[in-house]
Design an enzyme around this catalytic site. Structure first.
Site, mmCIF file in Angstrom:
data_model
loop_
_atom_site.group_PDB
_atom_site.id
_atom_site.type_symbol
_atom_site.label_atom_id
_atom_site.label_comp_id
_atom_site.label_asym_id
_atom_site.label_seq_id
_atom_site.Cartn_x
_atom_site.Cartn_y
_atom_site.Cartn_z
ATOM 1 N N GLU A 92 39.791 22.179 72.458
ATOM 2 C CA GLU A 92 39.579 20.810 72.931
ATOM 3 C C GLU A 92 40.866 20.072 73.299
ATOM 4 O OE1 GLU A 92 36.827 18.234 71.153
ATOM 5 O OE2 GLU A 92 35.390 19.788 70.645
ATOM 6 N N ARG A 126 28.689 15.730 64.973
ATOM 7 C CA ARG A 126 28.170 14.458 64.490
ATOM 8 C C ARG A 126 26.845 14.057 65.132
ATOM 9 N NH1 ARG A 126 33.532 13.535 65.419
ATOM 10 N NH2 ARG A 126 33.155 12.323 67.313
ATOM 11 N N CYS A 134 20.903 51.396 60.428
ATOM 12 C CA CYS A 134 19.582 51.045 60.951
ATOM 13 C C CYS A 134 18.931 52.238 61.646
ATOM 14 C CB CYS A 134 19.699 49.887 61.937
ATOM 15 S SG CYS A 134 20.172 48.342 61.142
ATOM 16 N N HIS A 151 19.798 43.924 58.742
ATOM 17 C CA HIS A 151 19.902 43.845 60.188
ATOM 18 C C HIS A 151 18.510 43.642 60.792
ATOM 19 C CE1 HIS A 151 24.041 46.072 60.422
ATOM 20 N NE2 HIS A 151 24.056 45.007 59.635
ATOM 21 N N GLU A 181 16.580 45.221 62.816
ATOM 22 C CA GLU A 181 15.610 46.307 62.807
ATOM 23 C C GLU A 181 14.911 46.418 61.448
ATOM 24 O OE1 GLU A 181 19.253 47.852 65.178
ATOM 25 O OE2 GLU A 181 18.796 46.359 63.642
ATOM 26 N N ARG A 234 30.216 22.391 70.158
ATOM 27 C CA ARG A 234 30.935 22.584 68.885
ATOM 28 C C ARG A 234 30.067 23.347 67.881
ATOM 29 N NH1 ARG A 234 33.901 16.851 67.198
ATOM 30 N NH2 ARG A 234 35.560 16.900 68.803
ATOM 31 N N TRP A 262 35.862 6.012 76.466
ATOM 32 C CA TRP A 262 35.252 7.308 76.716
ATOM 33 C C TRP A 262 35.191 7.566 78.194
ATOM 34 C CZ3 TRP A 262 34.774 10.296 72.597
ATOM 35 C CH2 TRP A 262 34.610 9.711 71.356
ATOM 36 N N PRO A 295 47.222 19.316 76.305
ATOM 37 C CA PRO A 295 47.654 19.898 77.571
ATOM 38 C C PRO A 295 48.604 21.087 77.419
ATOM 39 C CG PRO A 295 48.668 17.743 77.220
ATOM 40 C CD PRO A 295 47.618 17.892 76.181
ATOM 41 N N LEU A 298 37.025 16.707 64.419
ATOM 42 C CA LEU A 298 36.544 17.967 65.000
ATOM 43 C C LEU A 298 35.259 18.459 64.349
ATOM 44 C CD1 LEU A 298 39.925 19.905 65.417
ATOM 45 C CD2 LEU A 298 38.777 18.387 67.044
#
Length: 346
Positions: free
Chosen positions: A277, A203, A80, A46, A48, A180, A166, A280, A200
């Site tokens: 993403e 890129r 910790c 961790h 710390e 993403r 697009w 509907p 998905l």
């Protein structure tokens, strides 16, 4: 730079889910930084402990600034709080108390019982923004759900013929890929898989690849879809017999997934930050279940001039049905606009 600012910066780009993003900075009596670190991955030290191990001088009597309360329980690593006590730290400055039920103030109590001065609530608002998905999961028991949309200026998600590539320009698309890369999972419904055949993946920017998640519905999942190359997780009801690894969740008689149960199960699997993403029907289900935690809309520099396809299925019957939002940020990306919203009260 304030030591807590540095601790936040150290943690910001780490990906330790299902553990929290945590940064720590040790300063000596003169205010000189002598050690720092962040939690990188489950099973590793961790923040710390990383800071203690990196220390360039004796830490006895020093102050440690840590974004989240030091843990007090044995998990994959020792507590910790004990490490700080044994090291001789005299003061611990904490940003947030950890809402995890395994911690929840117990680490602070252990430190105080050992005679260490403890301060809390330092830069708490900034630290809330550091890892909201972890906090949603520990407070609500489910994944944080981000709904990402690309719309024309007059609110269309696609034309009537289904075309949408697009709506936005290159800068906006790059930014959506950063979104993403910052997510543990990217989710779509079965209809989106059938119509758009998405991968998905990340890129156009550098970053880790999120886990693809498909929510099964009435549309059969095509066995030749490109998404199977990425070993997606399919969320489905008990009767699912289609391809891919799947997680079984509660569903109704028509096979429609209970999205709240889905969000809980995904959180249990360590997918704390989920970016949704499409399509509907899935967006509508999340809206109706009131589990949309963040909305990111990219408004493309296009005016449709008519009615195409909405981002949400279903009827908008009356204004009282609308979700009240607050704007978190607005950015101009080339000719497009990116607006991040939070539901009011979040």
């Amino acid at each position: 730079m304030h030591p807590m600012d540095r601790a936040i910066e150290l943690a910001r780009h780490q990906r330790p889910h299902p553990n929290p993003r945590v940064g720590a900075v040790i300063v000596d009596a003169t205010g000189q930084v002598i050690g720092e670190g962040a939690h990188v991955a489950p099973g590793t030290d961790h923040a710390e402990v990383v800071a203690l191990k990196s220390a360039s001088a004796d830490v006895t009597g020093s102050t440690i600034y840590v974004t989240l309360e030091p843990c007090s329980h044995h998990g994959r690593t020792p507590p910790c709080a004990d490490a700080l006590i044994e090291a001789g730290i005299s003061r611990v400055v904490v940003g947030l108390v950890d809402p995890d039920t395994n911690v929840a103030g117990q680490g602070l109590e252990r430190l105080r019982a050992a005679g260490i001065t403890v301060e809390t609530g330092i830069m708490a608002e900034a630290i809330e923004d550091l890892d909201p998905a972890y906090l949603v999961h520990r407070r609500l028991g489910r994944s944080r759900m981000t709904l990402k949309l690309a719309l024309t200026l007059d609110g269309n998600a696609a034309a009537s013929d289904g075309t949408s590539q697009w709506i936005t320009g290159e800068l906006a698309r790059q930014d959506s890929h950063r979104l993403r890369a910052d997510s543990d999972a990217v989710m779509v419904g079965s209809g989106t898989v059938s119509v758009d055949d998405p991968l998905l993946n990340v890129r156009s920017v550098k970053g880790p690849q999120p886990r693809p998640v498909i929510v099964a519905g009435r549309t059969p999942l095509p066995p030749t879809a490109r998404i199977w190359q990425r070993h997606p997780l399919v969320v489905a009801g008990p009767g699912y017999t289609g391809p891919g690894e799947h997680v079984c969740v509660v569903s109704d008689q028509d096979g429609r997934v209970d999205v709240l149960d889905m969000a809980r199960r995904l959180g249990d699997l360590g997918l704390l930050d989920v970016m949704v993403e499409g399509g509907p029907h899935l967006a509508r289900s999340l809206f109706e279940a009131a589990i949309v935690d963040r909305i990111v809309i990219y408004y493309g520099a296009k005016l449709a001039g008519g009615t195409g396809k909405s981002a949400f299925a279903g009827d908008f019957a009356t204004l009282a049905d609308a979700m009240d939002l607050q704007i978190k940020s607005v950015d101009v990306l080339g000719d497009d606009i990116r607006v991040e919203y939070l539901p009011k009260g979040n």
